[in-house]
Design a protein around this motif. Structure first.
Motif, short mmCIF file in Angstrom:
data_model
loop_
_atom_site.label_atom_id
_atom_site.label_comp_id
_atom_site.label_asym_id
_atom_site.label_seq_id
_atom_site.Cartn_x
_atom_site.Cartn_y
_atom_site.Cartn_z
N CYS A 183 -54.41 70.62 -11.20
CA CYS A 183 -54.26 72.03 -10.86
C CYS A 183 -55.48 72.47 -10.03
O CYS A 183 -56.46 71.74 -9.93
CB CYS A 183 -54.19 72.88 -12.13
SG CYS A 183 -52.70 72.62 -13.11
N TYR A 184 -55.39 73.66 -9.47
CA TYR A 184 -56.51 74.26 -8.74
C TYR A 184 -57.76 74.22 -9.62
O TYR A 184 -57.72 74.58 -10.80
CB TYR A 184 -56.19 75.70 -8.39
CG TYR A 184 -57.15 76.34 -7.40
CD1 TYR A 184 -56.90 76.32 -6.05
CD2 TYR A 184 -58.31 76.96 -7.84
CE1 TYR A 184 -57.78 76.90 -5.13
CE2 TYR A 184 -59.20 77.54 -6.94
CZ TYR A 184 -58.93 77.51 -5.59
OH TYR A 184 -59.81 78.08 -4.69
N GLY A 185 -58.88 73.76 -9.06
CA GLY A 185 -60.14 73.76 -9.78
C GLY A 185 -60.40 72.54 -10.64
O GLY A 185 -61.51 72.37 -11.15
N MET A 186 -59.39 71.68 -10.79
CA MET A 186 -59.63 70.47 -11.57
C MET A 186 -60.57 69.55 -10.78
O MET A 186 -60.55 69.53 -9.55
CB MET A 186 -58.31 69.76 -11.88
CG MET A 186 -57.43 70.52 -12.87
SD MET A 186 -58.03 70.53 -14.58
CE MET A 186 -57.59 68.86 -15.08
N VAL A 187 -61.36 68.78 -11.52
CA VAL A 187 -62.36 67.90 -10.91
C VAL A 187 -61.96 66.45 -11.14
O VAL A 187 -61.66 66.06 -12.27
CB VAL A 187 -63.76 68.17 -11.50
CG1 VAL A 187 -64.78 67.17 -10.94
CG2 VAL A 187 -64.19 69.60 -11.20
N GLY A 188 -61.92 65.67 -10.06
CA GLY A 188 -61.50 64.28 -10.14
C GLY A 188 -62.53 63.33 -9.55
O GLY A 188 -63.54 63.74 -8.97
N VAL A 189 -62.24 62.05 -9.73
CA VAL A 189 -63.16 60.97 -9.38
C VAL A 189 -62.67 60.26 -8.11
O VAL A 189 -61.62 59.60 -8.14
CB VAL A 189 -63.24 59.96 -10.54
CG1 VAL A 189 -64.08 58.75 -10.15
CG2 VAL A 189 -63.81 60.63 -11.78
N GLY A 190 -63.42 60.41 -7.02
CA GLY A 190 -63.08 59.68 -5.80
C GLY A 190 -63.13 58.17 -6.06
O GLY A 190 -63.91 57.70 -6.87
N ARG A 191 -62.24 57.44 -5.40
CA ARG A 191 -62.22 55.99 -5.58
C ARG A 191 -61.84 55.32 -4.28
O ARG A 191 -61.34 55.96 -3.35
CB ARG A 191 -61.24 55.60 -6.68
CG ARG A 191 -59.77 55.90 -6.36
CD ARG A 191 -58.85 55.10 -7.28
NE ARG A 191 -57.45 55.48 -7.21
CZ ARG A 191 -56.56 54.98 -6.34
NH1 ARG A 191 -56.94 54.11 -5.40
NH2 ARG A 191 -55.30 55.36 -6.38
N ASN A 192 -62.04 54.01 -4.23
CA ASN A 192 -61.53 53.21 -3.12
C ASN A 192 -60.14 52.71 -3.47
O ASN A 192 -59.52 53.18 -4.43
CB ASN A 192 -62.51 52.08 -2.81
CG ASN A 192 -63.80 52.63 -2.23
OD1 ASN A 192 -63.78 53.53 -1.40
ND2 ASN A 192 -64.94 52.11 -2.70
N MET A 193 -59.64 51.73 -2.72
CA MET A 193 -58.29 51.24 -2.97
C MET A 193 -58.20 50.58 -4.36
O MET A 193 -59.15 50.00 -4.86
CB MET A 193 -57.89 50.23 -1.90
CG MET A 193 -57.87 50.82 -0.48
SD MET A 193 -56.71 52.20 -0.27
CE MET A 193 -55.25 51.26 0.16
N SER A 194 -57.02 50.68 -4.94
CA SER A 194 -56.73 50.03 -6.23
C SER A 194 -57.09 48.55 -6.14
O SER A 194 -56.83 47.93 -5.10
CB SER A 194 -55.25 50.21 -6.53
OG SER A 194 -54.83 49.39 -7.57
N PRO A 195 -57.66 47.95 -7.15
CA PRO A 195 -57.83 48.45 -8.53
C PRO A 195 -59.13 49.21 -8.77
O PRO A 195 -59.47 49.46 -9.92
CB PRO A 195 -57.80 47.16 -9.35
CG PRO A 195 -58.44 46.14 -8.46
CD PRO A 195 -58.02 46.52 -7.05
#
Lengths: 358, 358
Positions: free
Chosen positions: A227-239
């Protein structure tokens, strides 16, 4: 009250469909019926008793201070970290990164309109220049994007009185009438959504039909949602799953396609305007093209190490007031509105958070 | 292709649920199966044939130039006005206001985070100071928030191949297999949504079940909906409906509770960052408290009066490419993604718009 709501709703619906001439007639015909005044969602929240508010421990806050703005004004972003059982591997890394003062001197590197603002090491992709990460960070597996449901870990409840108008509209609205409060409903993303410990989550589960047209959902796996304002973790390609050193927050319409594809570790509870109002980057994906376009991060700390931090509380998503608030978000009947929506997606029901005196 | 999609999806789902150790084993066990590479939504759009793009007439563009930013850079916002049969009373007023140069010298008066940026007369509420409106504006009735459905006015079609994965997930996904393209599906707001003339709309209608588990919807009334970037008409309390002199655009998560309560008259197709990245107002509802905080409007004109305006096209929402694009938005399988969402809400499927050489 419920009866009156329904009468009012019908009246309003009828009005909205009438022609102007008919509308004037209708107004003339019902002058003796006083218009019932419904509180707005904010007014409902303002009336919540003190015991429905839940303190957020300072140890669960991540506080990011940006360089002052062009007018010298301080810019502080306060993030509530995701509670167990969600994303705790990444949250642990974030605590270590903050303790190591890792983000100090780094920057907001990307702002993409209607999507995300992202921060971390501008040289993160450069093997030579990249800032060394502190020791002890764990590599979290992709399986941790999902949390297995175990009884007692997360409760899903639906109010008898909340969303009463949805009940009329939708036979497929899942509900469990033995419990109270907390919304459980389906959306365009074909899973169920609810609040758990005040965070918006989604889950898969078995829907069973019970007597008298009621429904019950038994969850299997659960995950937090974008949702708006949620904070996530940038990552490279899987895995790769990211360490937590590169973070972003949602500054646009909920990008729910990222759910289950990236870890979510918290949400901004104050100061998101310092990220959402930054100039958009003109490079690919909204990355800034020139170093001077970036906004510098002065410091990132866990809350309990900051002496002047106010205390914060959120409105319990299992409280009676939250049910009323969510119902009012889904069915606005306060004076400005003429047509209640009849529903709401979970990201259009932001969880109320407030500052309190320590 | 469909078969492969499903195999891939199952494989991905299984992977995501495995532990790390198992995940490594799985990778080792299937080295001979080449990973199918799916295009991203943007790549799908880039491959659209020329005849799927629809020119937007310059006469349907509203072009707002703001005062240059702090670095002297020009700020232009381009709005596509809503096509008939929607909101044409207000759109007509807006044409008259632009012809009268009414907005020139007025300002962006309100920016509320995760909600709207609004412009008009800062003295609009002051009976003495308010700028006089041009002659000839019409008062539009509330009934015009809804458009009656008449056959031939709006076509609702659903692709045989689009959203194929949703088909597996949701028995209540309404579809009409006689036609092609254009998404019709239900969402949290308990009505159906689709695209009409490239604009996101919602409608009520009668759902009928047909042989072999297919569904058909016969709409009764239709209305445009509040997605990111949509432009609406500020109004006072009902029965006021606004003239069109006070406009706003959505700069956050879709505030769908405003649907059917306010007129929508268009959408920003270029330059929304000049509104969404403005400083948030600190007054009630995000209004600026001091005049100097406002951003001045230099001019607002209909597009055909601007000689240096590029031409714009949108991707037909009834095209085969749009179906593929919408399906890819709902089921991301391009390399970054490990778990397709299985659905999308209509506001998470922005309609592609591009500049073209005249």
């Amino acid at each position: 009250m419920i009866c009156n709501n329904r009468q009012m709703k019908k009246f309003i619906t009828t009005l909205a469909l009438m022609s102007v001439a008919t509308l004037s007639q209708a107004t003339t015909l019902v002058p003796t019926k006083p218009k019932e005044v419904f509180p707005s969602p904010n007014e409902i929240v303002a009336a919540a008793p003190a015991n429905e508010w839940v303190a957020i421990a300072a140890s669960d806050l991540l506080v990011m201070d940006l360089a002052p703005d062009a007018k010298g004004k301080a810019r502080r972003v306060v993030i509530q970290l995701m509670p167990a059982p969600f994303s705790q591997g990444w949250v642990g890394n974030i605590r270590k990164l903050a303790a190591a003062k890792w983000w100090d001197g780094l920057a907001i590197v990307r702002v993409q309109d209607n999507y995300v603002a992202q921060w971390g090491d501008p040289d993160g992709e450069d093997a030579v220049k990249a800032k060394k990460l502190p020791a002890g960070l764990v590599t979290v597996p992709e399986s941790a994007y999902l949390t297995p449901f175990t009884e007692g870990t997360i409760k899903f409840k639906t109010g008898k009185n909340s969303f009463s108008l949805i009940e009329e509209f939708s036979k497929d609205f899942p509900r469990n009438l033995e419990d109270n409060h907390v919304i459980v409903y389906s959306d365009s993303y074909k899973n169920y959504t609810a609040f758990s410990r005040s965070f918006p989550i989604s889950f898969k589960g078995q829907l069973t039909t019970e007597p008298t047209n009621n429904y019950r959902v038994t969850p299997t796996t659960v995950w937090p949602i974008h949702c708006y304002g949620m904070v996530g973790v940038g990552r490279n390609m899987s895995p790769d799953t990211g360490t937590g050193a590169e973070l972003y927050t949602v500054i646009g319409h909920a990008p729910r396609h990222l759910d289950r594809n990236i870890a979510l570790v918290g949400r901004v509870i104050e100061g998101i305007e310092h990220l959402s109002s930054l100039p958009r980057g003109t490079g690919a994906l909204g990355f800034y093209e020139k170093p001077e376009e970036r906004t510098a991060i002065t410091s990132v700390r866990i809350g309990q190490s900051i002496s002047d931090l106010p205390a914060y509380e959120y409105l319990s998503t299992e409280s009676a007031t939250f049910s009323k608030y969510a119902d009012a978000r889904a069915n606005r009947r306060d004076p400005f509105f003429i047509q209640p929506a009849g529903g709401a997606d979970i990201c259009n029901i932001p969880v109320p958070v407030r500052r309190v005196k320590k």
